[in-house]
Design an enzyme around this catalytic site. Structure first.
Site, PDB file in Angstrom:
ATOM      1  CB  CYS A 105       7.012  -0.314  -3.255  1.00 19.40           C
ATOM      2  SG  CYS A 105       7.652   0.375  -1.880  1.00 19.40           S
ATOM      3  CE1 TYR A 262       0.468   0.814   1.659  1.00 17.97           C
ATOM      4  CE2 TYR A 262       1.435   2.952   1.728  1.00 17.97           C
ATOM      5  CZ  TYR A 262       1.078   1.977   1.050  1.00 17.97           C
ATOM      6  OH  TYR A 262       1.631   1.405  -0.155  1.00 17.97           O
TER       7      TYR A 262
END
Length: 391
Positions: A105, A262
């Site tokens: 992450c 994203y």
């Protein structure tokens, strides 16, 4: 255990999935509060890697469902927003807090970097999840949620949620504080009602609860609230003289680059994908132009703006170009960005937040809808490990 990039001998071929985000949350309880003492800054955006959240029917859904009616990806704000500060509910104390992260992450790894840059590794303990998601309620056929799982480095390799692949547990650090199996368990232990099980998590051992799961706020706390116990209190990643420049940079880098990858990868229609793609590469060109005249994004010293940007750039060539279809240009093909990433990687503390094996495995193994069989691309040079040339 070391928090630095795993040696090549540990980088067995594997796969991974992208960090998610979810449908608009129901109002959360007191965890939405922000301290009035927090310095004024640009909006802190959505800097938590959410795994899933409850749908109206009570079932968990992955971030891939978090798109609007035209197919554009929409990230949701983190919900737990308390602050560590002197005189507050959560005092800055050595040994009181625990940081939960995933090396996969980018949001969580910002926190890991700042923790080490400030010299807080002996004051704040850390757990690191396995890179591949797993079913978090495997004995409940009605609960299909998949999310972060804990593992011990000695555990056998783990498959993806569909049973494909075998992904090493090297580099994982189990939960020594609560002894749980999944990040989901931490949220439920803390009384969460949202169902959005994300990293990073800053956990208070004394009160047994989540303090904060918003990375942009956690790195600010690490930067200025723990100086009495930090080994490197003189480092200021948000200096007064550069705050305007830092906030201004964060304001366009977040939507266009950090979240922009994203928006490309999770788009469900061509138009929003192409819009995000064009915005992403325009922003990268802007970074390249800035770095042609100064060493770092907000000036000539490392700041939080660099820590935030770095984690996206270091994943770009080996993950996003393939997985998120950001295939116009590699970061290593930008002369100034390439040297910038290498310089940051070799800045003391920064490499603590980089484990390429974990972030590659995660993206290509955790989203079966995007990569069902968890086959991992074989190529890709880890060029950022090379020393900068100084050109």
């Amino acid at each position: 255990s070391t928090f630095h990039a795993a040696p090549r001998s540990l980088r067995a071929t594997s796969a991974a999935a992208a960090t998610p985000s979810l449908p608009p949350p129901a109002p959360q309880r007191a965890f939405l509060r922000r301290s009035p003492a927090q310095p004024a800054a640009a909006p802190l955006h959505r800097h938590s890697a959410a795994v899933a959240m409850a749908t109206p029917g009570g079932k968990a859904a992955s971030a891939l469902a978090d798109t609007d009616k035209v197919g554009a990806f929409k990230r949701v704000d983190a919900a737990w927003r308390s602050k560590v500060e002197k005189g507050g509910e959560f005092e800055p104390e050595a040994g009181r807090y625990h940081l939960y992260i995933s090396y996969a992450c980018p949001w969580a790894c910002r926190c890991m970097c700042v923790l080490h840059m400030k010299g807080l590794e002996d004051a704040i303990s850390v757990s690191i999840v396995h890179p591949t998601w797993a079913k978090t309620r495997p004995d409940d056929p009605e609960d299909a949620h998949c999310g972060w799982q804990f593992a011990d480095p000695s555990d056998p390799p783990k498959p993806n949620p569909e049973g494909f692949g075998a992904f090493s547990c090297a580099g994982c650090i189990p939960d020594s504080i609560n002894g749980v199996k999944y990040v989901r368990d931490l949220y439920e232990k803390a009384g969460d009602t949202l169902g959005r099980y994300s990293v990073p998590i800053l956990w208070d051992k004394k009160k047994g609860t989540i303090v904060n799961n918003e990375s942009s706020e956690i790195i600010r706390m690490f930067n200025d609230q723990f100086n009495d116990i930090a080994k490197n209190p003189g480092l200021d990643l948000y200096p007064e003289a550069l705050r305007h420049a830092i906030d201004a940079a964060n304001e366009w880098i977040y939507p266009s680059i950090n979240n922009g990858v994203y928006r490309c990868g999770f788009a469900k229609a061509q138009a929003p994908y192409e819009e995000a793609f064009d915005e992403l590469f325009a922003a990268l060109d802007r970074c390249e132009d800035i770095l042609s005249t100064q060493k770092f994004i907000a000036g000539d010293v490392v700041t939080e703006a660099d820590v935030r940007l770095f984690q996206t750039l270091v994943r770009f060539d080996n993950v996003y170009v393939v997985y998120f279809k950001t295939n116009k240009k590699f970061i290593r093909e930008y002369p100034h960005l390439r040297e910038y990433v290498r310089t940051l990687y070799h800045t003391p503390g920064m490499s603590s937040g980089v484990n390429a094996r974990h972030f590659i495995d995660h993206y290509f193994s955790s989203h079966p809808v995007l990569n069902h069989y968890a086959v991992v691309p074989k190529g890709g040079d880890w060029w950022w490990e090379q020393l900068p040339t100084g050109k």
